[in-house]
Each structure stands twice: as structure tokens, then as C-alpha cells.
Scaffold this motif. Structure first.
Motif, PDB file in Angstrom:
ATOM      1  N   LEU A 294       8.261  12.630  -4.488  1.00 21.51           N
ATOM      2  CA  LEU A 294       8.981  13.436  -3.495  1.00 21.51           C
ATOM      3  C   LEU A 294       8.006  14.191  -2.600  1.00 21.51           C
ATOM      4  N   SER A 295       6.929  14.705  -3.200  1.00 23.96           N
ATOM      5  CA  SER A 295       5.956  15.462  -2.404  1.00 23.96           C
ATOM      6  C   SER A 295       5.237  14.572  -1.393  1.00 23.96           C
ATOM      7  N   GLN A 296       5.235  13.257  -1.668  1.00 22.55           N
ATOM      8  CA  GLN A 296       4.599  12.301  -0.757  1.00 22.55           C
ATOM      9  C   GLN A 296       5.601  11.662   0.201  1.00 22.55           C
ATOM     10  N   GLY A 297       6.870  12.128   0.139  1.00 25.17           N
ATOM     11  CA  GLY A 297       7.885  11.624   1.056  1.00 25.17           C
ATOM     12  C   GLY A 297       8.606  10.377   0.584  1.00 25.17           C
ATOM     13  N   ASP A 298       8.359   9.967  -0.652  1.00 28.92           N
ATOM     14  CA  ASP A 298       9.052   8.798  -1.195  1.00 28.92           C
ATOM     15  C   ASP A 298      10.363   9.274  -1.815  1.00 28.92           C
ATOM     16  N   PHE A 299      11.325   9.598  -0.944  1.00 22.57           N
ATOM     17  CA  PHE A 299      12.557  10.242  -1.411  1.00 22.57           C
ATOM     18  C   PHE A 299      13.453   9.304  -2.226  1.00 22.57           C
ATOM     19  N   ARG A 300      13.537   8.038  -1.823  1.00 24.30           N
ATOM     20  CA  ARG A 300      14.434   7.129  -2.528  1.00 24.30           C
ATOM     21  C   ARG A 300      14.003   6.991  -3.997  1.00 24.30           C
ATOM     22  N   SER A 301      12.754   6.630  -4.207  1.00 19.97           N
ATOM     23  CA  SER A 301      12.268   6.464  -5.590  1.00 19.97           C
ATOM     24  C   SER A 301      12.225   7.806  -6.318  1.00 19.97           C
ATOM     25  N   GLY A 302      11.807   8.846  -5.594  1.00 24.23           N
ATOM     26  CA  GLY A 302      11.670  10.155  -6.219  1.00 24.23           C
ATOM     27  C   GLY A 302      12.972  10.693  -6.749  1.00 24.23           C
TER      28      GLY A 302
END
Length: 376
Positions: A294-302
Motif C-alpha cells: 500500500l505504501s508503494q501504491g499497489d492498492f489492489r494487491s495491498g
């Protein structure tokens, strides 16, 4: 020169033989000799005392108590008898009686290190830790190298929140005996809380050198460093452990945490992904990786990974799950929402801003379930 009577000679001979057996740990033979003495004279305090000690050795505590009680009824001025009676009472779980016996021994003999230590143990078991701490300090004033007392004071100081005393006495205990890894870890935590950074580094270096080939010990050292926010050392120790055990899941977890705290998220992701690969069913590892994604912007997987947490027993035991349908991405128009706080206070406040966002999406009303004021 006065000749000994036959009875006196027999007693001396019996004592000599029984004492020799006692010293050689031949307890059955020693007991036979002392019982013979008691057959001749049931009030023989020496034999009663020795039988008490034998029964302690053979784990016959009730019998030991009977023998020492009989001895005290005959000679009530013996401090050593009161001390041993106190020890036996404590072994029987009778700590209040044990305390009384120890105080009587102190009245008769004055201060001794062992009496103050034993009384400290008794008071600690009674839950009177402040008084116990005073007794341990009295023991140390007599015998400064008494490791048991230093260690006990350190533990009590931690319990009482006496940060400086905890650090001081853990350092003393460690200087007297550094063989226990757990003592070293407790010392590190105490020193960290007392802001004694130089001594933390010194102790960490000592343990790292001594346990250089022990991945288990290095993992425990990481946990101690985590407790005091020493993340640079934590990372270094985790890497040292991983050089020994590259498949050690917990060490990858610690390395990922230390790196993420220090802002090195890309490096943290590598360790976190490896931890999840090695232990895919661990929800805490999934949560750690989710936060990094999530902190890296990978919202779907996060977010998909983060939602695993809601199915764990820990979440079910600690979070609130109202009896309302859960939103799973359906159209928002005309719906009512309840926001349920589940993070730290700062996160809960931050997430309240989504109430306005929901309103703009056509939600009829938004309520928030928040903790009672006294828990803030």
C-alpha cells in the motif's frame, strides 16, 4: 582427664558415621544412623535437624517440617533452625508462616545475606514486591556479589516501572554472571528504556560475538532491539542471523520491519515477500507485506492481502464486527454507512475524512463507532 561414658562414646560414633554418610550423599544410610540416635534420645536436636535436611533432599517436605518443628520446640534459640523452617514453609506454599519464621531468625542472628534474600523471595511470592526489593538490597549490602538478589531487584524494578533501577541492577546482575542469554536481553531492554545507548551497544556487541553461530539467539536479540526501537542494530543482527539461516521466516520479518521504519521500503519488500513465500498462511506476515504494498501504491494487491487479517482469530477477539452488512464495493447511492475504528487513535482520526468523501458519493448518512472518551 575425664573418661567419656559409654553412652557418650556411642553417640559420638553414631554421629560420626551418619555425618560421613550425609556428606557422601548416602542419605538412606545417614537417615538410619540419625534415627538410631533419636531412638536413644528423641530430643536430640542435632539428629532432628539432620533428619529435616535429609527429608528436604528426598523431597519429603511434610516430614522435614515435622522434624524441624520438633527441633524448635526443644531449642527455640537457634536462628538456623528458624531459617530452615522458613525455607520449608515456603516450599509448602505457606508464605505468611515462612515470613514469620524468617523475621524470628533475623531477630536471633542479626542480618545475614541469605536470610534477607530468602525473606525477599517470600515477600515477592506474597506479592509485596516493594518490601521484597528492600530485603534484596539489604542482602546485597552484605554480599555485593549476590547474583540472585541483583537479578531479583532488576525484575521487580521492571515490574514497578523503576527504569533507572532496572538498568542499574540488570547491569550488576550481568556483570556478576553473563551466562544467561535472557538476562542479557532483559538488560538491553532496560538500558534502552533508560536511554543508556552506549551500554546497549556494548551489550549487543557482546551477545553478537558470543552467539555468532546461533540463529535462535540472534532472533531473540532482534526482538529485544525491536522493543527499544533500535532499528539499525536490529537490521544488522537480522542480517547476521540470515547469513546463518537464510530460510528463517522471523528474521526476514524483522529485517523488513527495520528497513521499512528507516524508509527503505523497496528493500523491506524483498524480505517481506520472502517471509510470505516461506510462510504463506501467516496472517501477520501477510499484513506486513500488505502495508508495504500500500505504501508503494499497489492498492489492489495491498488491500486484498490486508483483508486477510479480518478472518484471523486475533481480529475476531480484538475488533468490533457489528451485525450489519459489510460494504464490498456495491454502488453507494442512497446507502447508510457505519465507519468502525480499528487502528490507533491517529489512524482513526485520519480515516474520519472518508465520511465527507462518502457523503459526496451520494451516501445518505455516515455514522462512526468510536471508543469511549476515557479510553483515549
Amino acid at each position: 582427664m575425664t573418661a567419656s561414658t559409654p553412652q557418650a562414646v556411642d553417640r559420638n560414633l553414631l554421629i560420626s558415621r551418619a555425618d560421613a554418610d550425609f556428606s557422601a550423599m548416602r542419605m538412606h544410610e545417614a537417615a538410619s544412623g540419625y534415627r538410631e540416635l533419636l531412638t536413644v534420645n528423641p530430643r536430640d536436636v542435632y539428629a532432628l535437624h539432620r533428619m529435616c535436611l535429609i527429608c528436604v533432599h528426598t523431597d519429603e517436605i511434610a516430614k522435614a517440617n515435622d522434624y524441624v518443628t520438633r527441633a524448635l520446640q526443644i531449642d527455640a534459640a537457634r536462628a538456623d533452625l528458624y531459617e530452615h523452617a522458613g525455607l520449608i514453609a515456603a516450599m509448602m506454599g505457606e508464605y505468611t508462616r515462612s515470613e514469620i519464621l524468617y523475621h524470628r531468625a533475623l531477630q536471633l542472628s542479626g542480618s545475614t545475606a541469605t536470610l534477607h534474600r530468602n525473606l525477599g523471595d517470600c515477600l515477592r511470592l506474597l506479592g509485596r514486591v516493594v518490601e521484597a526489593k528492600a530485603q534484596y538490597k539489604a542482602a546485597l549490602s552484605i554480599e555485593p556479589n549476590l547474583h540472585h538478589a541483583a537479578r531479583a531487584i532488576a525484575r521487580i524494578s521492571v515490574e514497578l516501572g523503576d527504569i533507572d533501577d532496572a538498568a542499574r541492577y540488570w547491569a550488576l546482575a550481568w556483570s556478576l554472571d553473563s551466562s544467561s542469554l535472557q538476562d542479557g536481553l532483559d538488560l538491553i531492554v532496560a538500558l534502552g528504556k533508560a536511554k543508556q545507548t552506549a551500554l546497549v551497544s556494548e551489550t549487543v556487541a557482546h551477545i553478537r560475538e558470543r552467539e555468532a553461530d546461533n540463529a535462535d539467539a540472534l532472533q531473540e536479540l532482534c526482538l529485544a532491539l525491536y522493543k527499544i526501537d533500535h532499528f539499525a542494530d536490529m537490521l544488522s543482527v537480522a542480517r547476521q542471523g540470515l547469513a546463518l539461516a537464510p530460510q528463517r521466516v522471523t528474521l526476514h520479518h524483522y529485517a523488513a520491519h527495520a528497513l521499512s521504519v528507516r524508509g527503505k521500503v523497496a528493500d523491506a519488500l524483498a524480505h517481506s515477500r520472502e517471509a510470505v513465500r516461506l510462510a504463506p498462511d501467516d496472517p501477520m506476515l501477510q499484513c506486513q507485506l500488505a502495508c508495504l504494498e500500500l505504501s508503494q501504491g499497489d492498492f489492489r494487491s495491498g488491500w486484498m492481502r490486508r483483508n486477510v487479517m479480518y478472518s484471523t482469530p486475533l481480529a475476531r477477539a480484538t475488533l468490533v464486527f457489528p451485525d450489519f452488512p459489510r460494504w464490498n464495493g456495491e454502488p453507494l447511492n442512497g446507502r447508510r454507512f457505519l465507519l468502525v475504528g480499528e487502528q490507533g487513535r491517529g489512524d482513526e482520526i485520519q480515516f474520519l475524512r472518508f465520511a465527507e468523501w462518502l457523503r459526496r458519493q451520494g451516501v445518505v448518512s455516515v455514522d462512526a463507532l468510536i471508543p469511549a472518551a476515557e479510553s483515549w
